[in-house]
Scaffold this motif. Sequence first.
Motif, PDB file in Angstrom:
ATOM      1  N   PHE A 127       0.812  -1.222   0.000  1.00  0.00           N
ATOM      2  CA  PHE A 127       0.000   0.000   0.000  1.00  0.00           C
ATOM      3  C   PHE A 127       0.845   1.272   0.000  1.00  0.00           C
ATOM      4  CE2 PHE A 127      -3.262  -3.029   1.289  1.00  0.00           C
ATOM      5  CZ  PHE A 127      -4.316  -2.630   0.485  1.00  0.00           C
ATOM      6  N   LYS A 128       2.062   1.178   0.493  1.00  0.00           N
ATOM      7  CA  LYS A 128       2.957   2.348   0.479  1.00  0.00           C
ATOM      8  C   LYS A 128       3.845   2.374  -0.769  1.00  0.00           C
ATOM      9  CE  LYS A 128       1.311   3.907   4.274  1.00  0.00           C
ATOM     10  NZ  LYS A 128       0.420   5.105   4.251  1.00  0.00           N
ATOM     11  N   ARG A 129       3.691   1.361  -1.642  1.00  0.00           N
ATOM     12  CA  ARG A 129       4.362   1.318  -2.952  1.00  0.00           C
ATOM     13  C   ARG A 129       5.890   1.337  -2.829  1.00  0.00           C
ATOM     14  NH1 ARG A 129       1.191   5.651  -6.657  1.00  0.00           N
ATOM     15  NH2 ARG A 129       2.383   4.591  -8.301  1.00  0.00           N
ATOM     16  N   PHE A 130       6.384   0.591  -1.869  1.00  0.00           N
ATOM     17  CA  PHE A 130       7.831   0.584  -1.626  1.00  0.00           C
ATOM     18  C   PHE A 130       8.627   0.058  -2.819  1.00  0.00           C
ATOM     19  CE2 PHE A 130       7.459   0.320   3.312  1.00  0.00           C
ATOM     20  CZ  PHE A 130       7.151   1.673   3.339  1.00  0.00           C
ATOM     21  N   ASP A 131       8.084  -0.945  -3.528  1.00  0.00           N
ATOM     22  CA  ASP A 131       8.812  -1.476  -4.685  1.00  0.00           C
ATOM     23  C   ASP A 131       8.985  -0.410  -5.768  1.00  0.00           C
ATOM     24  OD1 ASP A 131       9.117  -3.918  -3.522  1.00  0.00           O
ATOM     25  OD2 ASP A 131       7.471  -4.884  -4.596  1.00  0.00           O
ATOM     26  N   GLU A 132       7.933   0.372  -6.000  1.00  0.00           N
ATOM     27  CA  GLU A 132       8.029   1.435  -7.014  1.00  0.00           C
ATOM     28  C   GLU A 132       8.999   2.524  -6.576  1.00  0.00           C
ATOM     29  OE1 GLU A 132       3.911   2.416  -8.667  1.00  0.00           O
ATOM     30  OE2 GLU A 132       3.486   0.960  -7.058  1.00  0.00           O
ATOM     31  N   LEU A 133       8.966   2.852  -5.297  1.00  0.00           N
ATOM     32  CA  LEU A 133       9.901   3.858  -4.785  1.00  0.00           C
ATOM     33  C   LEU A 133      11.351   3.379  -4.908  1.00  0.00           C
ATOM     34  CD1 LEU A 133       7.908   4.945  -1.611  1.00  0.00           C
ATOM     35  CD2 LEU A 133       8.353   6.359  -3.625  1.00  0.00           C
ATOM     36  N   ARG A 134      11.560   2.088  -4.700  1.00  0.00           N
ATOM     37  CA  ARG A 134      12.911   1.537  -4.840  1.00  0.00           C
ATOM     38  C   ARG A 134      13.374   1.617  -6.299  1.00  0.00           C
ATOM     39  NH1 ARG A 134      11.830  -2.991  -2.929  1.00  0.00           N
ATOM     40  NH2 ARG A 134      12.150  -2.416  -0.753  1.00  0.00           N
ATOM     41  N   ARG A 135      12.467   1.349  -7.221  1.00  0.00           N
ATOM     42  CA  ARG A 135      12.830   1.443  -8.641  1.00  0.00           C
ATOM     43  C   ARG A 135      13.165   2.872  -9.042  1.00  0.00           C
ATOM     44  NH1 ARG A 135       8.827  -2.601  -9.309  1.00  0.00           N
ATOM     45  NH2 ARG A 135       7.203  -1.053  -9.711  1.00  0.00           N
ATOM     46  N   LEU A 136      12.400   3.823  -8.518  1.00  0.00           N
ATOM     47  CA  LEU A 136      12.679   5.232  -8.822  1.00  0.00           C
ATOM     48  C   LEU A 136      14.064   5.628  -8.329  1.00  0.00           C
ATOM     49  CD1 LEU A 136       9.223   6.854  -7.965  1.00  0.00           C
ATOM     50  CD2 LEU A 136      10.262   6.694 -10.239  1.00  0.00           C
ATOM     51  N   GLN A 137      14.421   5.159  -7.159  1.00  0.00           N
ATOM     52  CA  GLN A 137      15.758   5.471  -6.642  1.00  0.00           C
ATOM     53  C   GLN A 137      16.835   4.844  -7.531  1.00  0.00           C
ATOM     54  OE1 GLN A 137      16.489   4.402  -2.558  1.00  0.00           O
ATOM     55  NE2 GLN A 137      18.674   4.820  -2.697  1.00  0.00           N
ATOM     56  N   ALA A 138      16.611   3.589  -7.935  1.00  0.00           N
ATOM     57  CA  ALA A 138      17.600   2.920  -8.785  1.00  0.00           C
ATOM     58  C   ALA A 138      17.777   3.657 -10.111  1.00  0.00           C
ATOM     59  CB  ALA A 138      17.170   1.482  -9.040  1.00  0.00           C
ATOM     60  N   GLU A 139      16.699   4.315 -10.578  1.00  0.00           N
ATOM     61  CA  GLU A 139      16.752   5.062 -11.833  1.00  0.00           C
ATOM     62  C   GLU A 139      17.142   6.526 -11.627  1.00  0.00           C
ATOM     63  OE1 GLU A 139      12.836   4.554 -13.355  1.00  0.00           O
ATOM     64  OE2 GLU A 139      13.041   2.364 -13.636  1.00  0.00           O
ATOM     65  N   HIS A 140      17.436   6.910 -10.376  1.00  0.00           N
ATOM     66  CA  HIS A 140      17.815   8.291 -10.027  1.00  0.00           C
ATOM     67  C   HIS A 140      16.729   9.280 -10.461  1.00  0.00           C
ATOM     68  CE1 HIS A 140      22.415   7.244  -9.915  1.00  0.00           C
ATOM     69  NE2 HIS A 140      21.658   6.327  -9.336  1.00  0.00           N
ATOM     70  N   ARG A 141      15.481   8.887 -10.245  1.00  0.00           N
ATOM     71  CA  ARG A 141      14.343   9.732 -10.670  1.00  0.00           C
ATOM     72  C   ARG A 141      13.619  10.284  -9.452  1.00  0.00           C
ATOM     73  NH1 ARG A 141      10.485   6.211 -13.905  1.00  0.00           N
ATOM     74  NH2 ARG A 141       9.281   8.155 -13.886  1.00  0.00           N
ATOM     75  N   TRP A 142      13.486  11.615  -9.406  1.00  0.00           N
ATOM     76  CA  TRP A 142      12.704  12.276  -8.356  1.00  0.00           C
ATOM     77  C   TRP A 142      11.303  12.498  -8.913  1.00  0.00           C
ATOM     78  CZ3 TRP A 142      13.990  13.413  -3.329  1.00  0.00           C
ATOM     79  CH2 TRP A 142      13.082  14.199  -2.612  1.00  0.00           C
ATOM     80  N   SER A 143      10.476  11.453  -8.746  1.00  0.00           N
ATOM     81  CA  SER A 143       9.120  11.502  -9.297  1.00  0.00           C
ATOM     82  C   SER A 143       8.177  11.032  -8.198  1.00  0.00           C
ATOM     83  CB  SER A 143       9.011  10.583 -10.519  1.00  0.00           C
ATOM     84  OG  SER A 143       7.696  10.586 -11.032  1.00  0.00           O
ATOM     85  N   PRO A 144       7.473  11.961  -7.511  1.00  0.00           N
ATOM     86  CA  PRO A 144       6.641  11.586  -6.368  1.00  0.00           C
ATOM     87  C   PRO A 144       5.716  10.398  -6.672  1.00  0.00           C
ATOM     88  CG  PRO A 144       6.751  13.943  -6.533  1.00  0.00           C
ATOM     89  CD  PRO A 144       7.437  13.413  -7.763  1.00  0.00           C
ATOM     90  N   CYS A 145       5.692   9.462  -5.717  1.00  0.00           N
ATOM     91  CA  CYS A 145       4.929   8.221  -5.870  1.00  0.00           C
ATOM     92  C   CYS A 145       4.229   7.979  -4.538  1.00  0.00           C
ATOM     93  CB  CYS A 145       5.896   7.079  -6.221  1.00  0.00           C
ATOM     94  SG  CYS A 145       5.145   5.444  -6.307  1.00  0.00           S
TER      95      CYS A 145
END
Length: 331
Positions: A127-145
Motif C-alpha cells: 500500500f505504500k508502494r515501496f517497490d516502485e519507490l525503490r525502482r525510482l531510486q535505482a533510476e535516479h528519478r525524483w518523481s513523487p509516488c
Amino acid sequence: MTRDERIVVGLAYPPEWDRRPAGTIARDVRSVAEVDRRVVLTHCRLDAGDERSAALVRDLDVVVALSLPSDVLRIAPRLRWVQSVGAGVGGLVSRDVTAAGIRVTSASGVNAVAVAEFAFARVLAHFKRFDELRRLQAEHRWSPCHGTQLAGKTLGVLGFGAIGVEVALRARAFGMSVTAVRRRVDRPSPHADRVYGPHETHAMLAECDAVVAALPESAATAEVMDADAFAAMRPGAFFCNVGRGSAVVEQAMAAALRSGHLGGAAIDVARREPLPTDDPLWDVPRLVISPHSATAADAHFAGLYGLLRDNLARFLSGRPLINEVDPERGY
C-alpha cells in the motif's frame, strides 16, 4: 537409573537449523534435561544407517523432528510422542503412527509474532508502494509516488490461529478493521470486528482491501483460494499467503494478477518447495515471492524449546499436551 526409569528425548532435526549462539542453545538443551531427573536428551538422526545412531533411535520415547521415516515403528519401537519442529505435521502424521497410539504435537504459535510481522510488512509495503519507490531510486528519478493510507481499510485473515491473531493485532494498531474466517464462530473474538465460518469465506473476501492467509495444511483448507475465491475479492485488493502453499490454486492467483483484478500478491510458501527455477510464478506481474522466510530462526527455536519444556512436564505428569494433533483432522 534403569532404562525403564528413563525418558529418552531425541533431537532429530539438523543442528544447523538453529543458528543461535552455541551458549544459548546449550542453555536451552540443559533446561529441557532439567525438567525431570528421568529425562535423557540426545541428538540423533532418524535416517542414519550407522549402528550407533540406530541404537540411539531404538531407545527413543520422544522425538523432536519435522518428518518421520516410513519405517519409524520398526527403528523406534518405544516411541510414544513426537514434537514437531514446525507448525505443520504433514510429515509426521500417518496411519501407522496413529494406529500405534503415538501422540503428535505441533509447534504452532512458537513464532507467530515473527510470521505476522513479515505478513503485515508485505501489506504495508504494497500500500505504500515501496517497490516502485525503490525502482525510482535505482533510476535516479525524483518523481513523487504516493501510497495509500491503511487506517480505515479492512484486512481479512484466513485462519485465525496464533499467527492470524498476531496479524490482526498489527492491523488494528494501524487503524484497520479486521475480519476473519475460522472454524469456531460460536464465540466472538476480541481481535476481530467480525468472524465468519469457512462456508462464508467468499463473503468475507468481498469486504477486504487486503487478505492474509495463515491456514494450516489439511483436507479442509486445500485449494480454498481458487478462481472463485480470487474473483470474490475486491478489485485491486492485495493477497498474502504465509500459511501453506496447498491452500492456493497458483494458476488462479496468477490469472487474477495478470488480469489486474488483484492489485498485488505476496507468497512465502508454494505448492512445490523449493519453487523450480523455471516455474512461471517467478515472472507473474505484481507478485512478490520469498523462499519460506517469514519465520525468525532465533525466535522460533527459543519458542520451540519453551514449548518442549512445557509439554515434557505435561507428558510426564499425564496432563493434556499443548498443540496435540487430532489424527482424524491432521491439525
